[in-house]
Motif scaffolding. Structure first.
Motif, short mmCIF file in Angstrom:
data_model
loop_
_atom_site.label_atom_id
_atom_site.label_comp_id
_atom_site.label_asym_id
_atom_site.label_seq_id
_atom_site.Cartn_x
_atom_site.Cartn_y
_atom_site.Cartn_z
N GLY A 91 26.40 29.76 42.30
CA GLY A 91 27.25 29.85 41.17
C GLY A 91 26.85 31.26 40.64
N ALA A 92 26.68 32.21 41.52
CA ALA A 92 26.15 33.55 41.23
C ALA A 92 27.12 34.83 41.58
N SER A 93 28.38 34.39 41.63
CA SER A 93 29.26 35.14 42.23
C SER A 93 29.55 36.47 41.49
N SER A 94 29.18 36.61 40.20
CA SER A 94 29.07 37.57 39.34
C SER A 94 28.09 38.64 39.79
N TRP A 95 27.06 38.26 40.75
CA TRP A 95 25.94 39.06 41.05
C TRP A 95 26.61 39.90 42.42
N LEU A 96 27.68 39.66 42.86
CA LEU A 96 28.07 40.03 44.11
C LEU A 96 28.27 41.81 44.13
N PRO A 97 28.84 42.43 43.14
CA PRO A 97 28.76 43.84 43.03
C PRO A 97 27.33 44.44 43.26
N TYR A 180 34.94 46.67 46.39
CA TYR A 180 35.71 46.48 45.07
C TYR A 180 37.11 45.98 45.35
N ILE A 181 37.58 46.48 46.57
CA ILE A 181 39.15 45.86 46.89
C ILE A 181 38.96 44.40 47.09
N ASN A 182 37.93 43.85 47.82
CA ASN A 182 37.71 42.62 48.33
C ASN A 182 37.35 41.73 46.91
N THR A 189 38.32 41.29 39.27
CA THR A 189 37.49 42.05 38.49
C THR A 189 37.86 43.58 38.54
N SER A 190 37.97 44.09 37.10
CA SER A 190 38.52 45.50 36.95
C SER A 190 37.55 46.55 37.60
N PHE A 191 37.99 47.59 37.75
CA PHE A 191 37.13 48.62 38.50
C PHE A 191 36.06 49.01 37.61
N ALA A 192 36.37 49.14 36.27
CA ALA A 192 35.13 49.61 35.39
C ALA A 192 33.96 48.39 35.23
N ALA A 193 34.33 47.18 35.40
CA ALA A 193 33.31 46.44 35.28
C ALA A 193 32.66 46.21 36.69
N PHE A 194 33.30 46.51 37.89
CA PHE A 194 32.83 46.57 39.25
C PHE A 194 31.64 47.37 39.37
#
Length: 269
Positions: A91-97, A180-182, A189-194
């Motif tokens: 459950g840590a997909s937000s850590w991907l960037p 980012y594209i993926n 996810t927006s570019f700024a958030a990424f």
């Protein structure tokens, strides 16, 4: 029973062959250090071959952009795709960037760029100087009062040393763009958030260590290619061996340098 009188002769012969191989290895190391010492001596003494240095920077940098762009972009996409299932399990997909930025900036960008440059630039330098050596063009330059070492070797080593950090930074940016594209395609996810998430875990030490790695790798590629080509022998076969040895030696040294620099940076961190 007849005594075997051959064994006492075989052992000294093997010892002699081993000793000869060890001596040749250390003599080769000595020649390499003399070659590097001559480079530093010629690099900081006038006259300077600025036009040839710029020409080699163009050959090393601009002509490698297409291959570096494609490779960096694919690495960013593939690494993101491979990392998503593992992070989703916890459950840590937000850590991907953040994960992708750490992997690309710290390790993948300088290492992959160096390996590509070793295969493309290193082999080209080895083959080019090797062909000039076996066709006696280098000897002709010496007769015409031109310093072939400064013109051929110094310019190429300086070009690889300065251009590889530029290619590394470019490769890292392209890799992050592919990531980012993926991420945007799957998580919207927006570019700024990424960008905010990706660079929140990146420090100046990470960027500086990557640049330092690229400088070391570029110097290694230039020295290995020039050394193998400058002392090529035995005609066209020697040119092929010089190009092959330039790639193999530079790649091996790149991995050794990667291991040493990582240990040093981790100790600082």
């Amino acid at each position: 029973m007849k005594p075997n009188s051959e064994k006492p002769d075989i052992l000294p012969k093997k010892k002699y062959l081993i000793s000869k191989g060890v001596d040749a290895f250390f003599l080769e190391i000595n020649d390499v250090f003399k070659f590097i010492g001559l480079f530093f001596k010629e690099a900081f003494s006038a006259p300077f071959e600025w036009r040839e240095i710029i020409n080699q920077c163009y050959n090393v940098g601009y002509r490698s952009l297409s291959l570096i762009s494609l490779t960096g972009f694919i690495i960013g996409i593939v690494f993101t795709k491979q990392s998503r299932p593992s992070l989703s399990t916890f459950g840590a997909s937000s850590w991907l960037p953040s994960l992708v930025s750490i992997a690309i900036i710290r390790a993948l960008a300088p290492l992959v760029t160096a390996l590509i440059a070793a295969g493309k630039v290193g082999s080209n330098i080895g083959a080019e100087l090797g062909s000039m050596k076996v066709t006696e063009q280098i000897d002709a330059m010496e007769v015409s009062a031109t310093n072939p070492f400064k013109f051929l070797v110094v310019s190429r080593v300086i070009a690889t040393t300065f251009m590889l950090p530029v290619l590394t930074l470019y490769s890292g940016l392209v890799g992050m763009l592919g990531s980012y594209i993926n991420v945007h395609q799957n998580e919207q996810t927006s570019f700024a958030a990424f960008v905010k998430s990706a660079f929140s875990t990146i420090s100046f030490l990470d960027i500086n260590s990557s640049i330092f790695k690229a400088i070391c790798y570029g110097f290694t590629i230039g020295v290995a290619g020039c050394y193998q080509g400058y002392f090529a022998q035995n005609g066209t076969q020697g040119v092929g061996r010089a190009a092959n040895a330039a790639v193999v030696v530079s790649m091996f040294l790149i991995f050794v340098e990667e291991m040493i620099i990582v240990q040093f940076v981790n100790a600082i961190r």
